[in-house]
Structures are given as structure tokens and as C-alpha cells.
Motif scaffolding. Sequence first.
Motif, PDB file in Angstrom:
ATOM      1  N   ILE A  78       0.843  -1.193   0.000  1.00 59.30           N
ATOM      2  CA  ILE A  78       0.000   0.000   0.000  1.00 59.30           C
ATOM      3  C   ILE A  78       0.876   1.240   0.000  1.00 59.30           C
ATOM      4  O   ILE A  78       2.017   1.216   0.454  1.00 59.30           O
ATOM      5  N   PHE A  79       0.366   2.326  -0.581  1.00 59.97           N
ATOM      6  CA  PHE A  79       1.055   3.619  -0.460  1.00 59.97           C
ATOM      7  C   PHE A  79       0.019   4.721  -0.302  1.00 59.97           C
ATOM      8  O   PHE A  79      -1.130   4.601  -0.751  1.00 59.97           O
ATOM      9  N   GLY A  80       0.440   5.804   0.364  1.00 58.09           N
ATOM     10  CA  GLY A  80      -0.373   7.005   0.492  1.00 58.09           C
ATOM     11  C   GLY A  80       0.472   8.218   0.163  1.00 58.09           C
ATOM     12  O   GLY A  80       1.671   8.266   0.475  1.00 58.09           O
ATOM     13  N   ARG A  81      -0.132   9.188  -0.500  1.00 49.38           N
ATOM     14  CA  ARG A  81       0.616  10.369  -0.932  1.00 49.38           C
ATOM     15  C   ARG A  81      -0.265  11.615  -0.841  1.00 49.38           C
ATOM     16  O   ARG A  81      -1.446  11.587  -1.197  1.00 49.38           O
ATOM     17  N   VAL A  82       0.318  12.718  -0.339  1.00 45.91           N
ATOM     18  CA  VAL A  82      -0.395  13.987  -0.215  1.00 45.91           C
ATOM     19  C   VAL A  82       0.433  15.081  -0.860  1.00 45.91           C
ATOM     20  O   VAL A  82       1.639  15.204  -0.598  1.00 45.91           O
ATOM     21  N   MET A  83      -0.190  15.888  -1.723  1.00 48.13           N
ATOM     22  CA  MET A  83       0.442  17.077  -2.310  1.00 48.13           C
ATOM     23  C   MET A  83      -0.355  18.310  -1.900  1.00 48.13           C
ATOM     24  O   MET A  83      -1.598  18.280  -1.886  1.00 48.13           O
ATOM     25  N   TRP A  84       0.370  19.383  -1.582  1.00 53.51           N
ATOM     26  CA  TRP A  84      -0.250  20.645  -1.149  1.00 53.51           C
ATOM     27  C   TRP A  84       0.466  21.791  -1.851  1.00 53.51           C
ATOM     28  O   TRP A  84       1.700  21.825  -1.914  1.00 53.51           O
ATOM     29  N   ASP A  85      -0.302  22.703  -2.416  1.00 53.24           N
ATOM     30  CA  ASP A  85       0.290  23.810  -3.167  1.00 53.24           C
ATOM     31  C   ASP A  85      -0.529  25.070  -2.917  1.00 53.24           C
ATOM     32  O   ASP A  85      -1.763  25.039  -2.908  1.00 53.24           O
ATOM     33  N   ARG A  86       0.179  26.181  -2.715  1.00 57.02           N
ATOM     34  CA  ARG A  86      -0.482  27.483  -2.551  1.00 57.02           C
ATOM     35  C   ARG A  86       0.365  28.534  -3.242  1.00 57.02           C
ATOM     36  O   ARG A  86       1.578  28.627  -3.007  1.00 57.02           O
ATOM     37  N   ALA A  87      -0.269  29.301  -4.116  1.00 57.84           N
ATOM     38  CA  ALA A  87       0.445  30.346  -4.862  1.00 57.84           C
ATOM     39  C   ALA A  87      -0.363  31.635  -4.819  1.00 57.84           C
ATOM     40  O   ALA A  87      -1.593  31.620  -4.962  1.00 57.84           O
ATOM     41  N   THR A  88       0.309  32.752  -4.584  1.00 59.87           N
ATOM     42  CA  THR A  88      -0.331  34.062  -4.595  1.00 59.87           C
ATOM     43  C   THR A  88       0.441  34.982  -5.538  1.00 59.87           C
ATOM     44  O   THR A  88       1.656  34.852  -5.709  1.00 59.87           O
ATOM     45  N   GLN A  89      -0.285  35.908  -6.130  1.00 57.12           N
ATOM     46  CA  GLN A  89       0.356  36.887  -7.008  1.00 57.12           C
ATOM     47  C   GLN A  89      -0.390  38.213  -6.955  1.00 57.12           C
ATOM     48  O   GLN A  89      -1.620  38.244  -6.996  1.00 57.12           O
ATOM     49  N   PHE A  90       0.381  39.287  -6.828  1.00 59.10           N
ATOM     50  CA  PHE A  90      -0.164  40.631  -6.990  1.00 59.10           C
ATOM     51  C   PHE A  90       0.306  41.140  -8.340  1.00 59.10           C
ATOM     52  O   PHE A  90       1.503  41.287  -8.579  1.00 59.10           O
ATOM     53  N   TYR A  91      -0.670  41.370  -9.240  1.00 60.15           N
ATOM     54  CA  TYR A  91      -0.323  41.830 -10.583  1.00 60.15           C
ATOM     55  C   TYR A  91      -0.730  43.296 -10.712  1.00 60.15           C
ATOM     56  O   TYR A  91      -1.910  43.630 -10.731  1.00 60.15           O
ATOM     57  N   PHE A 110      -1.001  53.579  -6.288  1.00 63.41           N
ATOM     58  CA  PHE A 110      -1.678  54.393  -5.295  1.00 63.41           C
ATOM     59  C   PHE A 110      -2.241  53.504  -4.200  1.00 63.41           C
ATOM     60  O   PHE A 110      -3.445  53.343  -4.044  1.00 63.41           O
ATOM     61  N   GLY A 111      -1.350  52.890  -3.443  1.00 59.77           N
ATOM     62  CA  GLY A 111      -1.799  52.083  -2.314  1.00 59.77           C
ATOM     63  C   GLY A 111      -2.663  50.911  -2.700  1.00 59.77           C
ATOM     64  O   GLY A 111      -3.509  50.485  -1.913  1.00 59.77           O
ATOM     65  N   ARG A 112      -2.471  50.394  -3.925  1.00 61.68           N
ATOM     66  CA  ARG A 112      -3.211  49.212  -4.384  1.00 61.68           C
ATOM     67  C   ARG A 112      -4.718  49.429  -4.319  1.00 61.68           C
ATOM     68  O   ARG A 112      -5.472  48.489  -4.046  1.00 61.68           O
ATOM     69  N   ALA A 113      -5.189  50.613  -4.572  1.00 63.91           N
ATOM     70  CA  ALA A 113      -6.631  50.861  -4.524  1.00 63.91           C
ATOM     71  C   ALA A 113      -7.050  51.704  -5.712  1.00 63.91           C
ATOM     72  O   ALA A 113      -6.450  52.731  -6.004  1.00 63.91           O
ATOM     73  N   GLY A 114      -8.095  51.259  -6.401  1.00 68.66           N
ATOM     74  CA  GLY A 114      -8.695  52.057  -7.443  1.00 68.66           C
ATOM     75  C   GLY A 114      -7.943  52.080  -8.746  1.00 68.66           C
ATOM     76  O   GLY A 114      -8.308  52.842  -9.637  1.00 68.66           O
ATOM     77  N   THR A 115      -6.912  51.274  -8.926  1.00 70.05           N
ATOM     78  CA  THR A 115      -6.140  51.335 -10.154  1.00 70.05           C
ATOM     79  C   THR A 115      -6.614  50.282 -11.138  1.00 70.05           C
ATOM     80  O   THR A 115      -6.858  49.133 -10.789  1.00 70.05           O
ATOM     81  N   TYR A 116      -6.685  50.665 -12.368  1.00 64.38           N
ATOM     82  CA  TYR A 116      -7.214  49.813 -13.421  1.00 64.38           C
ATOM     83  C   TYR A 116      -6.347  48.568 -13.606  1.00 64.38           C
ATOM     84  O   TYR A 116      -5.124  48.639 -13.657  1.00 64.38           O
ATOM     85  N   SER A 117      -6.983  47.389 -13.706  1.00 63.82           N
ATOM     86  CA  SER A 117      -6.323  46.106 -13.986  1.00 63.82           C
ATOM     87  C   SER A 117      -5.348  45.661 -12.907  1.00 63.82           C
ATOM     88  O   SER A 117      -4.462  44.857 -13.160  1.00 63.82           O
ATOM     89  N   THR A 118      -5.472  46.173 -11.697  1.00 61.74           N
ATOM     90  CA  THR A 118      -4.633  45.722 -10.589  1.00 61.74           C
ATOM     91  C   THR A 118      -5.385  44.609  -9.857  1.00 61.74           C
ATOM     92  O   THR A 118      -6.484  44.827  -9.362  1.00 61.74           O
ATOM     93  N   VAL A 119      -4.744  43.407  -9.783  1.00 62.96           N
ATOM     94  CA  VAL A 119      -5.471  42.227  -9.342  1.00 62.96           C
ATOM     95  C   VAL A 119      -4.614  41.413  -8.380  1.00 62.96           C
ATOM     96  O   VAL A 119      -3.398  41.314  -8.543  1.00 62.96           O
ATOM     97  N   ASP A 120      -5.266  40.826  -7.363  1.00 62.96           N
ATOM     98  CA  ASP A 120      -4.651  39.813  -6.510  1.00 62.96           C
ATOM     99  C   ASP A 120      -5.140  38.439  -6.955  1.00 62.96           C
ATOM    100  O   ASP A 120      -6.347  38.232  -7.138  1.00 62.96           O
ATOM    101  N   TYR A 121      -4.195  37.502  -7.117  1.00 62.99           N
ATOM    102  CA  TYR A 121      -4.528  36.136  -7.503  1.00 62.99           C
ATOM    103  C   TYR A 121      -4.191  35.189  -6.351  1.00 62.99           C
ATOM    104  O   TYR A 121      -3.221  35.401  -5.624  1.00 62.99           O
ATOM    105  N   LEU A 122      -4.972  34.123  -6.229  1.00 59.22           N
ATOM    106  CA  LEU A 122      -4.690  33.073  -5.257  1.00 59.22           C
ATOM    107  C   LEU A 122      -5.080  31.728  -5.852  1.00 59.22           C
ATOM    108  O   LEU A 122      -6.194  31.565  -6.365  1.00 59.22           O
ATOM    109  N   THR A 123      -4.155  30.770  -5.795  1.00 65.43           N
ATOM    110  CA  THR A 123      -4.438  29.396  -6.203  1.00 65.43           C
ATOM    111  C   THR A 123      -4.124  28.469  -5.043  1.00 65.43           C
ATOM    112  O   THR A 123      -3.028  28.523  -4.476  1.00 65.43           O
TER     113      THR A 123
END
Length: 536
Positions: free
Chosen positions: A431-444, A450-463
Motif C-alpha cells: 500500500i502507499f499514500g501520498r499527499v500534495m499541497w500547493d499554494r500560490a499568490t500573485q499581486f499583478y 496608489f496604495g493598491r486601490a482604485g487602479t485599473y487592472s490591478t489584481v490579486d490572484y490566489l491558487t
Amino acid sequence: MEARLSTFPRWALLAVLMSIVLTNTAAAQSRTGTLFGVVTDSTGAVLPGTTVVATDEDTSVSRETTSDEQGRFEFPLLPIGRYLVRVSLPGFSDAEVRGIRLETQQNRELAVSMRLTGVQETLTVVGQSQLVQVDRRSSSLGQVINSEQVAELPLNGRNFVQLGTLAPGAVKGEGAFFNNKGTTEVSIRGSTSLSVQGMRENANDFLVDGIDNNELTAGAVSILPSVESIQEFKVLTNNYSAEYGSRGGGTVLVSTKSGSNTFHGSLFEFIRNDAFDARNFFEIEKGKFRQNQFGGSLGGPIVRGKTFFFADYMGFKIRQAQPVLATVPTAQMRAGDFSGSLPGNPARTIYDPASTVTDPTTGQLTRSPFPNNQIPANRIDPAALRLLNLYPLPTFTDRISGNFLANPVKEFDQNYINGRVDHSFSASDQIFGRVMWDRATQFYPYAFEFGRAGTYSTVDYLTKARNIAVSETHIFSSRLVNQLTAGYNQVFNYMTPIGTNQNLSQQFGIPGANLGDRENSTLSQFNIGLGFTALG
């Protein structure tokens, strides 16, 4: 104790428990192959009743069978790896074949010859060549990429999917949704697309250790195993067997590493830095670029010959400038002064909307221009002034179009962890058991900082991605083998515009634009026209 563990009641109970705890039972087994062949004597006559033992050279875990009336033997559902096959029969010298490499979904055929002798001796053959072998049991077409190729071939970002193009009929896909340099919620971890036999990228099927590994929104990969985790993978391109073919494109089978009787480990770090780079042609000054990909792995025995572990970690950090050329209002325009002009941009007449009158004779509307093409300060709406203040001043004062150049910094962080344990209850029960865990964030970012507020096409991503597998192989007899594999696959992709849950339009003096919920709380989009970059 081992005799009880191998009995049918325990097997039945384990099957029920795994079916209850885990979902998404997999039909395809990607980490196994088949060793088969025939045993003959020196004259070519077949030898029935021969004891055949296949031993994993790395773990010493063995499986035993007996040749049938035609001298044939077979080891189905055998974990991939390097094997030693030993055959014995009273009255004959023992024979061994060493260094047999079994690959994913491979049907590996052996021909073993024994010599009649009265002296105890062993005939050893080292590594039978498989280069000229033809798989006569399967019509499927595919390409195996082994661990040496995965580890040694150059990979940008150590993304194993790039090696899929080594398979005939597979090319790098160009679909923008998941192959666009990290500018969508699916692709922030890198390119994950293949086009196989001319099919669309989202027609592929990805499996890891036999478990579904598909991101179903765009057809990309749910979790990207680290290069350190991969034993080998295979790209099936045509004529799949019945267990595959759920989609019309390619099928990518990934097999993860397991531990062995000896400890093995690795440490790595790959660095890219703007200190080694030249300035981008479109930059006024060299933009920031820091990329660090680091981690390590360790595998070995918990109990030699019985229980093994393998674990690895990968961290990935990027800080990279994103040169953007935008168009913003000049200082005079922000003050309401449109009297000036620039080459190629003559001043346009600004009319006073409050001066609009209707000619009683013709019914036509007429308006009067502002004196000297200047809007009085008391006529500029306070909300409009707040929005104008989101724009920076131009970088270039000799033109209107493309008058602002910025180098906002993209921020990317990823952490990946993988752990696997293999255990042999007995020669007939593993028998075998396997666990994979992944977390990625991006500020584009976009052009305006201007303080990351109100700007066109400014996005936070999370996977966030998780992939779990449990598999047991039970041998009831030389003619009855069963493998149960169950698993769980989960991936969440989030794309959050800056200003979510802040009711920004109301804060800027525009009541009623926000509804107060998540989908209606950012700054409304404003297009000024005349080529100016939008806000919101």
C-alpha cells in the motif's frame, strides 16, 4: 500477524474504509507496468512450474509467481522501478536478470533460459535491452519522460509540462487563458498547456499516481508536482486503452517518487537577478527582477525492506517589474486648463454644458466655449477631482499619447509540499499514500501605484490545490491480482480586483454605484476617452 493482514476480510474492510473516506475513485493506474515472459531450457523447450521472483532493487520488496504449462509468467500491476528477476527449478541452475527498468504503463517482455546442471550455480544476465522491443499487448502511442530527463533537461521555472513537447504530436499550446505569463488566475504558476494531435489545450487529461489532476475551468493542471517529486511521466497521444480516453486530447500520466532502502536527498536553488541583466529597451531605468526557486527532497527507509518515505518542498518567489506605457492627463488638464497644445495634439474647444440653449427658429442646440478654453475651478465636480488625483503626473511632457512610463513590481509567492509513504504488509499486500499541497499568490499591478486601490487592472490572484492518493495492491493468487486506488483532487482559483469589499465608488463621492456585496464593491470603471487610460 502478517497472515491475518493478508486475508480477505482485512482486504474487504480496507476497501470499504477507503471508499467511504476518499472520493473520486480512479480507474486508471499510472504508476505501474507489467513484466511477463517465458522460461525455457537450452534447447528452447518451455519449463512449466518454474518459481519466478521479481525484486525491486531499490526497496528489496519482492513478488513471486509460477510459470504455467507453456512456461509463461506474468507480474501485472508492478510498481515502476529497477527489478531483478530470479528463476529457479529443481535440476536446473538458477538464472537471474538484473537491471530491468520498468516504466509507466509498460508491458516489458523477458526471455529467460535455464541450463540443466548438477552443480549449484547461477546464470546472471545484466539488463536485457528493450530498445528494439515492440509492445505487442497495447496499440496506444506515447512517450515516457524518465527521472533523468526531468532532472537534467533545462526547464524555465522547473515546470515539467514543458517536457511534454518531447512526445511526437505534442506542441506548446498558445491559449491565452492558461498560457499567458501569469496574467490569469489559472496561469499564475506558469505555462501548463499542451496541444496534442491538433486538439485544444483544454481537451487533455492529467493524472498523478492514477488520480485526477485536472483544473476543469480551463483544462489546465490542478497541481504542478515539483521536479523533485517526479519519478517519470508519460504522454499518451493516440489509441488509448479502455482505462483512458475520457477526453479527446492527450493523456499525461505522472508517477511520483518513493523512498528506498538507502537515504537520498537533494538541495537546490535557482537564482535570477537584475544585477546580471541589461536594461529593457523600453525602460528609462532598469526594472527590478528577483527570482528565487529553492527547496529540497529526502527519501529513505522507515523500516528497511518494509516501509519507506519520500518528501520534498519547493519555494518560489518573484519580484519583477512590469513596464507599462500609459496615457494620463497633464498638470494643466487636471487644473481645467485646455488652452495649450502639443505637436500632433491641437487644443480642442471645451464647451460649457451649462450654456446650452435651443434656437427657437431652427430647434438646434448651441453652446458657448469656456473663456480661453479653461474650466473654472469651482465648476470641477469634487468626485471627478478625487478620481483625477488617482492619475500620476506625466513622465514625458512633450506628448500626450503614451506620456507616462511606470515599472510597477509583480509579486509572486508559491509554496509546494509533497509527502509519500510506501508499506509492504507482505509479499502479497502493498500500500502507499501520498499527499500534495500547493499554494500560490500573485499581486499583478498596473501602471499606477496608489496604495493598491482604485487602479485599473490591478489584481490579486490566489491558487490553492490539494491532491491525495491511496492505493493498495493485493495478490490473491498467481492468476488473481487486484489494485484499488482512490483519491481526492481540489483546486481553487481566485482573482480579486483591488478594492473588493471597500465600496470604493461611494468613498470617491459616487453614491449608489456600490451595492455593498463582494461583486459590487470596487471602483466603477471610468473611461475618459481621447485615449486616456481607464480607471477602476
